[in-house]
Design an enzyme around this catalytic site. Structure first.
Site, PDB file in Angstrom:
ATOM      1  N   ARG A 369       9.291 -41.855  76.485  1.00 11.15           N
ATOM      2  CA  ARG A 369       9.915 -42.711  75.729  1.00 11.15           C
ATOM      3  C   ARG A 369       8.864 -43.859  75.145  1.00 11.15           C
ATOM      4  O   ARG A 369       9.064 -45.234  75.559  1.00 11.15           O
ATOM      5  CB  ARG A 369      11.144 -43.237  76.426  1.00 11.15           C
ATOM      6  CG  ARG A 369      12.238 -43.607  75.336  1.00 11.15           C
ATOM      7  CD  ARG A 369      13.695 -44.216  75.971  1.00 11.15           C
ATOM      8  NE  ARG A 369      14.449 -44.086  74.926  1.00 11.15           N
ATOM      9  CZ  ARG A 369      15.682 -44.162  75.042  1.00 11.15           C
ATOM     10  NH1 ARG A 369      16.257 -44.131  76.293  1.00 11.15           N
ATOM     11  NH2 ARG A 369      16.498 -44.449  74.078  1.00 11.15           N
ATOM     12  N   GLU A 739      12.262 -46.050  71.376  1.00  9.88           N
ATOM     13  CA  GLU A 739      11.901 -46.362  72.667  1.00  9.88           C
ATOM     14  C   GLU A 739      11.695 -47.835  72.971  1.00  9.88           C
ATOM     15  O   GLU A 739      11.280 -48.235  74.171  1.00  9.88           O
ATOM     16  CB  GLU A 739      10.532 -45.906  72.740  1.00  9.88           C
ATOM     17  CG  GLU A 739       9.410 -46.477  71.621  1.00  9.88           C
ATOM     18  CD  GLU A 739       8.215 -45.721  71.321  1.00  9.88           C
ATOM     19  OE1 GLU A 739       8.321 -44.459  71.556  1.00  9.88           O
ATOM     20  OE2 GLU A 739       7.032 -46.140  71.243  1.00  9.88           O
TER      21      GLU A 739
END
Ligand code: CDP
Length: 793
Positions: A369, A739
């Site tokens: 992420r 993210e």
């Protein structure tokens, strides 16, 4: 007739419900293990129990003799076909099946293909491997020690365990800044190993058809086209005869970007057996062998003037890459985008020295992420900033404010050379401080301290680069970073959109349709979005690093504009006027002098197939490839308040305020979902997720009893706020968001706990900030490191 109402058709800014959830919440998703092909066989992998050992021999005879076993693959079988080793995305090599040595616990040693997965598993256990144990190396200190065993003795010109030494920035300028500084703040940090642990593990079904010579591979991949190119290059198969299908993916988070040995072995097995071969990774396999992230040490220094201005920054990082350097990142920079650190601060000098080493651990470096080490960069940045403010004796919010890049100072060259283009950093901070009630909390903290209660407040502010390319600077194995969208508007005005991205739960099927609706006025519900099949989708680089909206999303807007340009010509023809006299409003072209006379986009679609102007190609299809001029730079401010129990070290989150600026939001509900998911992962990394290695190289954290996933029960509540600074170069002004919270969040939690311990002499507790670590820090007044193998708690 008037323009269509963008809200009603589900255009930009509408919190439209996720269309993909129609199948997901009904249990009708089509994940890799749902795919069943006629005559399909099953593959299991035998993994090494040891972290470092020479392979003396492998005896597969018992496995071959078991009923139902069709094939046993070893490194030798692979080597005979030149497939024992494969290239990594970082220009290293990785063993597919071990030949000479095993180099980490869990490494793939052999595969069995059988009629069912249980036979295959039993047969794996019947394989006898004779290992000669070698001393394991589990951290960089051991790796660099004199006389350390050489991990990569398979490589020529590899005299030691160092992978690279790399630097960026202005060393002399930074040295001068430090010489002139009033105060220098120093801190040592470790960002521990962590794992994306998607709910669905990795898997593939390879189906080679000898009659047609076509290889179809169903695969949990976030980047199907790159895999197709890689399979074509490595297996030397014609690319047009390879079809990669990435069905529904149960979470990727970077875990499903690299090529893993299981994929390669299943493909070879299918070619050899001419039957479909399915490999489904189990949870322990996933947790110990694929997709590790982080594991970086930092020595950081900040040079400051007394008035709080930062003059320079030094960062020395040491990355533990495990046994193979397989960082999944598309840049020429050895340590990814680590040098995006301090991009939101106006700092004249900076220097980064990065070293990477091999250890006897599974390969790390997956961008969990994260945009390729950006998570570590922002964590180090915000921990260094807080330590610097404390050393200076300055309020941490004020310290950030006076060092932020100003709103009128864009485009801005960051200290390590990136170009940021927009943002309202101080405004985001102010919104956050106001929301948390900053001044009141500081008073409350002071009062609480008088009664022995420990309250703390942690701030994390950051801008991060999202959306690789551009193609000038980013490529994967030489393939330039861009993305694509193909739009087919049918005769009835309904449309099919395909992109080169591949969502894994982010809601692309919902939001891409909203961009088309915004550009063309076709209702979002009339647009079907498809991704993930290389035989149908246009070539693209896939989804990771929050690049979909910045790149594929931009391509969606651009292809819609191409369609609109053609539709305008058709409208002129239908309205019997020249194109210059045609005006556009959402969903409709009209005569400039007679706004009531117009044709809808749907009427243009009918005409594109039935009444096109003379000489015009029929149809209303097009494709756009988008090469972004720059990365997008969203900004975030996360503020966490905590109370630490001095008796036990347990800390509770009191409040969490998030202010995110990701430019124009296509779907605010989905954006908020992305932020909440990211904050949950940030909280997990900061508080509970623990994968380490004991002195023997055994992976501790190989199951969900040891490696914890947060549930709604322990996850704190989030208070979300927004600021909107449109991206100046994105066609609809959007920046990535996927993210941000996972990147910026962890430092806010750790900063809050360290703030609660202010005055005790404790400057750092490594993540996960377990209560016993906090307790120990409180007892000793010293930092607590979690670096392996020192701590296996
Ligand atoms: O590449 P990935 O899809 O993981 O990340 P992203 O591009 O940041 O997008 C995540 C989800 O949020 C997608 O469904 C986007 O369309 C949506 N999004 C949005 O609605 N508005 C933005 N400004 C950014 C993303």
């Amino acid at each position: 007739m008037t323009a269509v109402d963008e809200i009603k058709i589900g255009g930009l800014g509408v919190s439209r419900r996720r269309v993909e959830d129609n199948r997901f919440i009904r249990g009708k998703g089509n994940y890799i293990d749902d795919v069943v092909l006629p005559g399909m066989l099953h593959m299991e992998i035998l993994r090494s129990p040891l972290a470092h050992a020479r392979i003396r021999s492998i005896d597969t005879s018992k496995a071959w003799a078991m009923p139902g076993v069709r094939l046993v693959l070893t490194g030798e079988t692979m080597a005979a076909r030149n497939l024992a080793w494969m290239p990594t995305l970082s220009y290293d090599t990785q063993a597919v099946l071990a030949t000479d040595k095993v180099r980490f616990q869990g490494q793939e040693v052999a595969c069995v293909i059988a009629d069912d997965p249980y036979i295959a598993k039993d047969a794996c256990e019947a394989i006898m491997v004779d290992y000669e144990p070698l001393p394991p190396i589990v951290n960089p200190t051991q790796s660099l020690a004199e006389g350390a065993p050489l991990i990569r003795d398979d490589k020529e010109n590899q005299p030691d365990n160092v992978i690279y030494d790399w630097e960026v920035g202005d060393k002399d300028g930074t040295d001068r800044a430090f010489a002139e500084a009033d105060i220098v703040s120093k801190i040592d940090l470790h960002y521990p190993r962590s794992h994306p642990s998607p709910i669905e593990c990795c898997g593939s079904i390879a189906d080679f058809n000898r009659a047609t010579s076509k290889l179809t591979v169903y695969m949990t991949t976030q980047a199907p086209h790159i895999i197709r190119a890689a399979v074509a290059m490595v297996a030397e198969l014609p690319e047009q005869m390879i079809r990669i299908i990435s069905p529904d993916i149960g979470g990727g988070f970077g875990n499903k970007v690299p090529v893993y040995p299981g994929y390669v072995a299943s493909i070879l097995a299918s070619i050899l057996l001419e039957r479909p071969v399915k490999w489904i990774e189990d949870r322990t396999g996933n947790l110990i062998s694929t997709g590790f992230a982080r594991d970086i040490y930092l020595h950081g220094e900040v040079a400051m003037r007394k008035d709080g201005r930062i003059l320079g920054v030094r960062m020395q990082t040491m990355a533990d890459h495990g046994a193979f350097f397989s960082d999944a990142q598309p840049s020429k920079f050895k340590i990814g985008l680590m040098h995006s650190a301090f991009a939101c601060y106006d700092i004249p000098n900076a220097h980064l020295l990065a070293r990477g080493v091999y250890t006897n651990k599974a390969p790390g470096g997956v961008a969990y992420r994260c945009s390729f080490r950006v998570t570590e960069a922002m964590f180090f940045q915000e921990r260094m900033i807080q330590a610097a403010a404390d050393d200076l004796g300055m309020d941490q919010a004020e310290f950030r404010r006076i060092n932020f890049v100003r709103d009128d100072d864009f485009p801005h060259r960051t200290p390590y050379g990136f170009l940021t283009d927009s943002g309202q950093y101080a405004k985001c901070l102010d919104v956050g401080l106001e929301a948390i009630g900053y001044r009141d909390f500081l008073k409350q903290k002071e009062e609480a301290a008088k009664r022995g209660r420990l309250l703390g407040i942690g701030i994390s502010t950051m801008t991060e680069p999202l959306g690789a390319g551009n193609s000038r600077e980013y490529d994967i194995l030489g393939i330039k970073m861009f993305d694509s969208a193909e739009l087919k508007v049918h005769i009835t005005g309904k449309a099919l959109l395909r992109t080169g991205a591949r969502g894994q739960g982010q809601g692309h099927e919902t939001t891409w349709a909203q961009i088309v609706a915004h550009e063309l006025g076709i209702p979002a519900e009339d647009i079907t979005v498809e991704e993930g099949d290389t035989d149908t989708a246009p070539f693209g680089m896939g989804t990771y690093a929050s690049r979909s909206t910045p790149v594929a999303g931009a391509a969606v807007a651009m292809v819609s504009r191409k369609i609109r340009a053609k539709a305008r010509k058709i409208a002129a023809h239908l309205l019997e006027i020249s194109e210059e006299d045609v005006e556009w409003e959402l969903g409709r072209f009209y005569v400039r002098s007679q706004p009531d006379r117009g044709v809808t986009i749907q009427e243009c679609a009918v005409a594109a197939y039935s009444n096109m102007p003379d000489g015009m190609e029929p149809g209303l299809d097009n494709t756009a490839y988008y090469d972004p001029p720059n990365l997008t730079w969203p900004f975030a401010c996360y503020i966490v308040t905590v109370e630490v129990d001095p008796e036990t070290g347990v800390w509770d989150v009191l409040r969490l305020v998030a202010v995110d600026d990701c430019g124009v939001r296509i779907n605010p509900m989905i954006v908020e979902g992305q932020i909440m998911g990211g904050l949950t992962e940030a909280y997990a990394m900061a508080s509970m997720q623990f994968i380490t290695f004991d002195a023997e190289g055994n992976c501790i954290g190989s199951n969900f009893t040891d490696y914890l996933l947060p549930t709604a029960w322990e996850t704190p509540g989030f208070e979300l706020h927004e600021v909107v600074t449109p991206c100046p170069h994105h066609p609809i002004g959007a920046k990535g968001i996927g993210e941000c919270a996972a990147v910026g969040g962890p430092a806010a939690f750790v900063n809050a706990v360290i703030d609660a311990l202010k005055g005790t002499g404790v400057r750092n507790i490594d993540m996960p900030v377990f209560p016993d670590r906090v307790y120990e820090a409180l007892q000793t007044g010293k930092d607590v490191s979690g670096a392996p193998p020192v701590r296996t708690d």
